[in-house]
Design an enzyme around this catalytic site. Structure first.
Site, PDB file in Angstrom:
ATOM      1  N   TYR A  84      36.953 -42.685 133.990  1.00  0.00           N
ATOM      2  CA  TYR A  84      36.738 -44.120 134.206  1.00  0.00           C
ATOM      3  C   TYR A  84      37.782 -44.769 135.126  1.00  0.00           C
ATOM      4  O   TYR A  84      37.671 -45.946 135.442  1.00  0.00           O
ATOM      5  CB  TYR A  84      36.673 -44.856 132.858  1.00  0.00           C
ATOM      6  CG  TYR A  84      35.267 -44.909 132.321  1.00  0.00           C
ATOM      7  CD1 TYR A  84      34.319 -45.729 132.915  1.00  0.00           C
ATOM      8  CD2 TYR A  84      34.877 -44.117 131.240  1.00  0.00           C
ATOM      9  CE1 TYR A  84      33.014 -45.761 132.447  1.00  0.00           C
ATOM     10  CE2 TYR A  84      33.584 -44.141 130.766  1.00  0.00           C
ATOM     11  CZ  TYR A  84      32.654 -44.966 131.378  1.00  0.00           C
ATOM     12  OH  TYR A  84      31.364 -44.993 130.924  1.00  0.00           O
TER      13      TYR A  84
ATOM     14  N   GLU B 228      29.759 -21.837 112.976  1.00  0.00           N
ATOM     15  CA  GLU B 228      29.222 -22.402 114.226  1.00  0.00           C
ATOM     16  C   GLU B 228      28.776 -23.854 114.055  1.00  0.00           C
ATOM     17  O   GLU B 228      29.101 -24.702 114.878  1.00  0.00           O
ATOM     18  CB  GLU B 228      28.032 -21.565 114.712  1.00  0.00           C
ATOM     19  CG  GLU B 228      27.365 -22.154 115.956  1.00  0.00           C
ATOM     20  CD  GLU B 228      26.064 -21.455 116.336  1.00  0.00           C
ATOM     21  OE1 GLU B 228      25.344 -22.011 117.194  1.00  0.00           O
ATOM     22  OE2 GLU B 228      25.739 -20.379 115.795  1.00  0.00           O
TER      23      GLU B 228
ATOM     24  N   ASP C 109      24.628 -18.515 114.165  1.00  0.00           N
ATOM     25  CA  ASP C 109      23.185 -18.293 114.147  1.00  0.00           C
ATOM     26  C   ASP C 109      22.849 -16.893 114.654  1.00  0.00           C
ATOM     27  O   ASP C 109      23.578 -16.326 115.477  1.00  0.00           O
ATOM     28  CB  ASP C 109      22.467 -19.311 115.041  1.00  0.00           C
ATOM     29  CG  ASP C 109      22.429 -20.706 114.420  1.00  0.00           C
ATOM     30  OD1 ASP C 109      22.606 -20.820 113.195  1.00  0.00           O
ATOM     31  OD2 ASP C 109      22.213 -21.681 115.169  1.00  0.00           O
TER      32      ASP C 109
END
Length: 427
Positions: free
Chosen positions: A170, A256, A308
């Site tokens: 910014y 995870e 996963d």
């Protein structure tokens, strides 16, 4: 009497609904088994260390005779970073005064400039650089962004303050246009100056969290992670603030996803099996990677990973263990050695009888990612990973950790993880 029979039948039904619960040993027996595993691992490591003359010091790039020269960065003080920036700018000024214009020599972070080093079990950056000239239409904008980032970092060195990557973006939105562009150049600058990104005093917003049997100091305040509630303690973005780590845990459980983390935190799994639970809520961020490495190196605990059962879960695990190609220049500080793949593994889908309706078909992109991973050197080094990935690609099935909830919302903490620990079932 009828009531007693009814209660007994209902208890038997509950056991039937939880596959494999009947083969679970008592918690005390599982803990003893795990303690003996940790003890034998420590003895094996000490034996291997005793056989080596450099046992007191971990292996580094300098200890190896590699065919390619490689580049690594180091933690630098603010004054050193300031000096490095000023040296670069003086060189640029001289080049302009000589009428040659100016350009930056930027280390290439392209995939072709990466090297997996089996002895270190991590990805490192080779020493190839590219020129980024100001007088070229194709690179003028990136050169301008690089100059601007250097000026901002120099300002931070003088002010001795930290800012987030978002703050940096910014300061000049019109020039940067998108934060991914300022973030990428920030990594280039870190690599150019030969320092870690944290040495630049630019940090990412807090993302990762930790809960369980860990006490540490954060900027002088002592934090007890058993008293942080279900949400846990946010991992400090500035690892320099963290110190005095103490723990009676037996292992670190790397998770995870936030959903699995919340389940384990609410069930206080870390009290039943003394451990520290940590998650980056998806893709690993720098702060979580640094924090995990610090815990592993200081507490000397094994790290077990729960991800996963898909190519992206294994990719996330590999980033923690071997490093990411994007930040391979700092892999020495960001990687955690010897992480064990606990689950969910492709072989678990049949082993734990995950219902078909809870398995997901792999997309073409998933299969391509899986096959690409099979070509990676860090995967080939581990036969167990190759076997599991081949099974995944062949079956064309994937599953999330939450698939275990088909047996009950607490199956993960009540049966799956205890059984994994009991059988020492990890790769």
């Amino acid at each position: 009497m009828a009531d007693k029979k009814k209660r007994k039948r209902s208890k038997d039904d509950e056991t039937e609904e939880l596959p494999f619960k009947n083969i679970l040993e008592p918690d005390e027996a599982i803990l003893e088994l795990f303690k003996s595993y940790v003890s034998s691992s420590i003895k094996a490591a000490a034996g291997a260390g005793g056989a080596s003359s450099s046992s007191s010091k971990p292996l580094t790039l300098d200890d190896l005779s590699l065919s390619s020269s490689c580049r690594e960065v180091a933690d630098l003080s603010l004054s050193s970073v300031q000096t490095e920036i000023e040296t670069v700018i003086v060189q640029i000024a001289r080049s302009i005064l000589a009428g040659d214009g100016f350009s930056f020599s930027v280390p290439s972070r392209a995939a072709s400039n990466q090297l997996y080093v089996p002895e270190l079990d991590r990805i490192v950056l080779k020493d190839k650089s590219t020129l980024r000239p100001f007088a070229s239409v194709s690179s003028v904008r990136k050169t301008t962004i690089t100059t601007r980032i250097l000026a901002l970092i120099h300002q931070l060195c003088l002010s001795k303050i930290h800012v987030t990557k978002r703050d940096l973006f910014y300061t000049d939105v019109k020039l940067f246009q998108d934060q991914t562009q300022s973030d990428a150049v920030l990594d280039d600058v870190s690599c150019m100056l030969g320092c870690t990104r944290s040495s630049l005093n630019v940090i990412a917003a807090e993302k990762g969290v930790v809960v369980g049997r860990l006490i540490f100091s954060d900027n002088g305040d002592m934090i007890d992670c058993t008293k942080m509630g279900m949400g846990g303690k946010a991992i400090p973005p500035n690892i320099d603030r963290v110190g005095d780590m103490q723990s009676d845990a037996l292992f670190i459980l790397l998770v995870e996803k936030d959903a699995a983390y919340m389940r384990l935190a609410e069930d206080r799994f870390y009290n039943r099996f003394p451990c520290i639970i940590v998650t980056a809520k998806g893709q690993p961020d720098v702060a979580t990677r640094l924090f995990l490495r610090k815990m592993k190196m200081e507490l000397k605990l094994p790290v077990l990973a729960l991800v996963d059962s898909d190519p992206y879960g294994l990719k996330i695990l590999s980033v923690y263990g071997c490093g990411s190609k994007n930040m391979s220049y700092d892999s020495a500080n960001l990687t955690t050695p010897d992480i064990k793949w606990l689950g969910i593994r492709p072989s678990d889908l049949d082993k734990y009888k995950i219902p078909e309706q809870c398995r997901l078909p792999m997309t073409e992109q998933d299969i391509k990612t899986g096959k690409d991973m099979l070509e990676e050197d860090f995967v080939k080094k581990n036969p167990g990973w190759v076997e599991e990935l081949n099974l995944m690609v062949k079956s064309k099935q994937k599953a999330e950790i939450q698939a275990l909830s088909s047996f009950g919302f607490q199956y993960l903490s009540e049966v799956y993880l205890p059984l994994k620990l009991q059988q020492q079932d990890w790769l």
